[in-house]
Motif scaffolding. Structure first.
Motif, mmCIF file in Angstrom:
data_model
loop_
_atom_site.group_PDB
_atom_site.id
_atom_site.type_symbol
_atom_site.label_atom_id
_atom_site.label_comp_id
_atom_site.label_asym_id
_atom_site.label_seq_id
_atom_site.Cartn_x
_atom_site.Cartn_y
_atom_site.Cartn_z
ATOM 1 N N GLY A 149 -37.504 -3.353 -5.806
ATOM 2 C CA GLY A 149 -36.383 -2.657 -5.194
ATOM 3 C C GLY A 149 -35.098 -3.024 -5.902
ATOM 4 O O GLY A 149 -35.140 -3.662 -6.947
ATOM 5 N N PRO A 150 -33.966 -2.678 -5.365
ATOM 6 C CA PRO A 150 -33.803 -1.851 -4.167
ATOM 7 C C PRO A 150 -34.060 -0.376 -4.478
ATOM 8 O O PRO A 150 -33.729 0.085 -5.554
ATOM 9 C CB PRO A 150 -32.346 -2.082 -3.788
ATOM 10 C CG PRO A 150 -31.663 -2.402 -5.084
ATOM 11 C CD PRO A 150 -32.688 -3.072 -5.949
ATOM 12 N N LEU A 151 -34.650 0.330 -3.520
ATOM 13 C CA LEU A 151 -35.004 1.729 -3.721
ATOM 14 C C LEU A 151 -34.196 2.628 -2.785
ATOM 15 O O LEU A 151 -33.655 2.169 -1.789
ATOM 16 C CB LEU A 151 -36.499 1.905 -3.453
ATOM 17 C CG LEU A 151 -37.407 1.213 -4.486
ATOM 18 C CD1 LEU A 151 -38.789 0.969 -3.905
ATOM 19 C CD2 LEU A 151 -37.495 2.025 -5.758
ATOM 20 N N GLY A 152 -34.177 3.894 -3.124
ATOM 21 C CA GLY A 152 -33.481 4.879 -2.301
ATOM 22 C C GLY A 152 -31.995 4.925 -2.604
ATOM 23 O O GLY A 152 -31.485 4.160 -3.432
ATOM 24 N N ILE A 191 -37.006 -2.193 -11.731
ATOM 25 C CA ILE A 191 -36.508 -0.840 -11.963
ATOM 26 C C ILE A 191 -35.148 -0.931 -12.639
ATOM 27 O O ILE A 191 -34.159 -1.312 -12.006
ATOM 28 C CB ILE A 191 -36.405 -0.053 -10.642
ATOM 29 C CG1 ILE A 191 -37.777 -0.041 -9.950
ATOM 30 C CG2 ILE A 191 -35.919 1.365 -10.894
ATOM 31 C CD1 ILE A 191 -37.735 0.508 -8.553
ATOM 32 N N LYS A 243 -31.689 -0.114 -11.079
ATOM 33 C CA LYS A 243 -31.710 -0.422 -9.638
ATOM 34 C C LYS A 243 -31.788 -1.936 -9.412
ATOM 35 O O LYS A 243 -30.888 -2.527 -8.833
ATOM 36 C CB LYS A 243 -32.929 0.238 -8.973
ATOM 37 C CG LYS A 243 -32.811 1.746 -8.878
ATOM 38 C CD LYS A 243 -32.355 2.110 -7.486
ATOM 39 C CE LYS A 243 -32.269 3.598 -7.274
ATOM 40 N NZ LYS A 243 -31.481 3.905 -6.087
ATOM 41 N N THR A 244 -32.901 -2.539 -9.877
ATOM 42 C CA THR A 244 -33.051 -3.989 -9.717
ATOM 43 C C THR A 244 -31.918 -4.696 -10.460
ATOM 44 O O THR A 244 -31.344 -5.666 -9.986
ATOM 45 C CB THR A 244 -34.425 -4.442 -10.251
ATOM 46 O OG1 THR A 244 -35.432 -3.626 -9.656
ATOM 47 C CG2 THR A 244 -34.688 -5.891 -9.945
#
Lengths: 274, 493
Positions: free
Chosen positions: A87-90, B242, B245-246
């Motif tokens: 994550g973080p996702l979304g 990711i 993101k990460t």
């Protein structure tokens, strides 16, 4: 591998875990979720981040025991490691200064509501939170929510704590009392559906955070399809929050049951062999 | 990074190659029939998800097939290979029995030979430009089978040679995603001495090679050997990460990464947007294959569930559709059907995959298109409405356009529908880099020679650029990007 640092029991089926995840603790924002796998044979499940401590490098998640994966997770102890955590996702919640925000949380949905309540309060809004659960022991994080709310109203189905009644009853009282500029609803799909119907009646812009079934969480599989305003969106990359008044909640509820039989059989198997 | 004509000629003039050519007349070579790939019995294999269909050539078969190759002065086959393998050299090594040497030749330019030997559409690439196809009008040398033979020989021998790696130059570069384009990129960059880290969002390295292509076509163990080779050469792998993101691109730059290759794939499945498509039991091929291949959902000891169907319909005519329908058959479907809106001739799937599917009892409802789905009281699909199609004038793709036949709708029972009609570019990277130039389809725009994007330190390739292609084209992109990035980094240092 992500180590579990602390575990707190909220009720017989609901636990809070603090997990090592330094990069996510740093990059996450309110509304974001993670995907984890308990062990090498585990499935990938999405969980919204309840809070994070950037300095300690930890995130907090709240889990309710409902199936095999959540049962395995709830049986884990501090010192144990999760096989995978990503994550973080979304998309993060859009937080601005809007005036008065009504935050409605149902059951474990109160956990993901916490960072959003904090965000809106810090952005200078008046925040009124309505927390609802079946009974007293299932009302979680009241103290933490209170810290970032101007007012907290508790609703329980059985009247064992706060007022007796549903989240919508508590919310409608507030709506009738004062002007609400925005509403956030997180909880079981049915609870979000009825909260949305209520706020639609009063024309209050409302966001709901969806808990669709997911596999990868990055847009790849499309398991989390949801119809919003007549169009199909993917909860993982387009959400998890959408304009509640546009969401097809009946379809969402149906899709949440897409693997119900398989999940039930697996859970019975798991409990029998435990 | 293709070899020069002079280098190829020099290699061809080596004594051992000249000697081999003199041992047999070309006329004799051309009289040898093309080898037939040994396969498992269709009825037996259609019950097993993890048993490979093609079993590979024996040493004797491989040597005989290698003899068919005339070691042409002008090897046109190489022009047909997106990663420019020195094809005659590896084949002649097989002819003289130097199988390990053949594998080493493959790895000069291809970091995943055991994968490519299995999943490349050779009939449209090297084998199509083979002298046999072009001039003799005979079946091409079985270059793909031979590639697989040499790569498997090496894997099974346990003595795996690693390509030569330049001394480390200390320059950190990253690959985003761990599918074929990133692995090819990483292989070339580590050979040039770069410090390469591959970032993967999932919990397994390999991208589509792991989550997408089933094990009956490409065993995971085969992929893992090739990934381990890259690790031994010094490539670092970071799973559950990711990029954007990460950690952001800027975070990674702060950690010393000088340039990035984005090979994040076309991970956003397309749907048809027809009524009833969101009923339970209707899912993308990505979801179905990921559950079965990556999550082992068909194995009861794993936690991920998969829906099983008695009447399974797979919508589409590509390789992914074939992979899905053959998986459904293996998981026990009584009726496993392909529903495709054009005819057999226009099908994008490889000829071999269609042949295998037919042998396994897959039904083909060609010139049919779903228009609506129906469900039971619980919301699970139980029926699809199909419309018959006929072929009209050719469209932009050159294939004849499917035209609906009026009043031709009819219903077919289906309790599991897998939609395999293509994918769109994954939005995660473009949304993390607002200044990155993307096309209106969401693909990253790059210079075709260097694969450099509108942001100088970001290169891209594979499906995030092409929108949906093959493993080998993605690998070709990865190699070109490596060459382009090397030039770019030399220019700024």
């Amino acid at each position: 591998m992500n180590k579990i640092l602390t575990k707190e029991k909220f009720s017989g089926n609901v636990f809070r875990f603090e997990v090592e995840a330094p990069l996510i603790a740093k990059s996450r924002k309110p509304g974001h979720f993670i995907i984890l796998r308990v062990d090498k044979k585990g499935e990938r499940i999405p969980l919204t981040i309840a809070s994070a401590d950037e300095e300690a490098g930890t995130i907090t998640i709240v889990v309710q025991k409902v199936g095999v994966t959540s049962a395995k997770l709830c049986s884990m102890q501090p010192g144990d490691c999760l096989a995978d955590l990503v994550g973080p996702l979304g998309k993060a919640t859009h937080i601005g200064k809007v005036g008065t925000v009504l935050a409605c949380g149902g059951g474990v949905g109160i956990a993901p509501l916490l960072p959003i309540v904090e965000g809106f309060k810090k952005a200078g809004n008046r925040v009124i939170s309505v927390l609802a659960a079946r009974s007293k022991s299932l009302v979680i994080l009241e103290k933490e929510i209170s810290q970032w709310s101007d007012e907290v109203i508790i609703m329980t189905d059985d009247g064992s704590y706060g007022k007796k009644g549903l989240v919508t009853q508590g919310a409608e009282e507030i709506i009738k009392r004062e002007k609400i500029d925005e509403c956030i609803a997180i909880g079981p799909a049915v609870m979000m559906k009825f909260t949305s119907l209520l706020t639609k009646k009063y024309n209050i812009p409302t966001q709901a955070s969806l808990n669709s079934i997911m596999v990868d969480g990055t847009g790849m599989c499309g398991a989390c399809r949801v119809t919003v305003g007549g169009r199909t969106y993917f909860t993982c990359v387009d959400g998890p929050e959408f304009d509640a008044h546009q969401i097809d909640f009946d379809e969402l509820i149906q899709r949440l049951g897409g693997y119900a039989e398989e999940e039930k059989a697996a859970f019975e198997d798991y409990m029998a062999n435990k | 990074m293709a070899f020069t004509k002079e280098y190829l000629a020099e290699q061809r003039n080596m004594e051992w190659r000249a000697e081999l050519r003199s041992q047999m007349k070309n006329k004799e070579r051309t009289e040898i029939p093309r080898v037939v790939m040994p396969e498992r019995d269709p009825m037996e294999r259609a019950k097993k998800q993890r048993v490979e269909v093609n079993t590979g050539l024996s040493e004797k078969q491989a040597i005989t097939e290698a003899k068919r190759c005339m070691d042409c002065v002008n090897p046109t086959c190489i022009d047909g290979c997106p990663v420019s393998i020195n094809i005659p050299k590896f084949i002649k090594n097989i002819e003289r029995g130097e199988f390990a040497e053949a594998a080493a030749t493959l790895k000069e330019t291809n970091s995943l030979p055991a994968v490519c030997g299995r999943v490349c559409p050779q009939e449209k690439q090297c084998e199509e430009s083979c002298f046999y196809t072009q001039k003799l009008k005979k079946p091409a040398i079985a270059i793909g089978y031979l590639e697989r033979f040499a790569a498997d020989y090496e894997q099974e021998s346990g003595k795996i040679s690693l390509p030569e790696v330049a001394p480390p130059n200390g320059i950190k570069v990253a690959a985003v995603g761990s599918g074929p384009s990133s692995l090819a990129f990483a292989g070339d960059m580590v050979k040039l001495g770069y410090d390469v880290t591959v970032f993967e969002a999932l919990h397994e390295v390999g991208g589509v090679l792991k989550y997408g292509i089933p094990e009956f076509r490409l065993p995971n163990s085969t992929v893992d050997v090739e990934i381990n080779n890259l690790a031994k050469m010094g490539v670092k792998f970071q799973k559950n990460f990711i990029v954007g993101k990460t950690a952001t691109f800027d975070d990674l730059k702060e950690q010393g990464f000088k340039a990035f290759f984005v090979g994040s794939g076309a991970g956003l499945p397309n749907f048809m947007n027809i009524p009833g498509e969101n009923y339970n039991g209707i899912l993308s091929s990505n979801e179905y294959l990921t559950r079965v291949n990556l999550m082992n959902a068909a194995d009861k000891s794993f936690d991920t569930p998969v829906l099983l169907g008695k009447n399974v319909a797979v919508i589409g005519g590509g390789n992914t559709a074939m992979d899905s329908v053959r998986t459904a058959k293996r998981l026990g479907a009584e009726r496993a059907m392909i529903v495709y809106r054009r005819s057999r001739k226009e099908m994008p799937a490889r000829v071999e995959e269609v042949k295998h599917a037919m042998e396994e009892g897959i039904e083909f409802l060609n010139l049919n298109n779903p228009v609506e789905y129906f469900a039971d009281e619980k919301g699970r699909v139980n029926r699809m409405r199909l419309q018959k199609m006929e072929l009209g004038e050719p469209d932009a793709s050159g294939r004849r356009r499917p035209v609906p036949v009026e009043n031709s709708e009819y219903d077919v029972a289906a309790d599991l529908v897998i939609v395999a009609i293509g994918v769109s570019p994954n939005p995660l990277i473009p949304s993390a880099l607002p200044e990155l130039k993307v096309s209106r389809w969401g693909t990253i725009e790059v210079d075709k020679e260097t694969m450099q994007s509108s942001i100088p330190e970001i290169f891209a390739g594979g499906d995030i650029v092409r929108g949906g292609a093959t493993v080998i084209l993605a690998m070709g992109d990865g190699r070109r990007a490596a060459a382009g990035m090397d030039e770019y980094l030399k220019g700024i240092s």
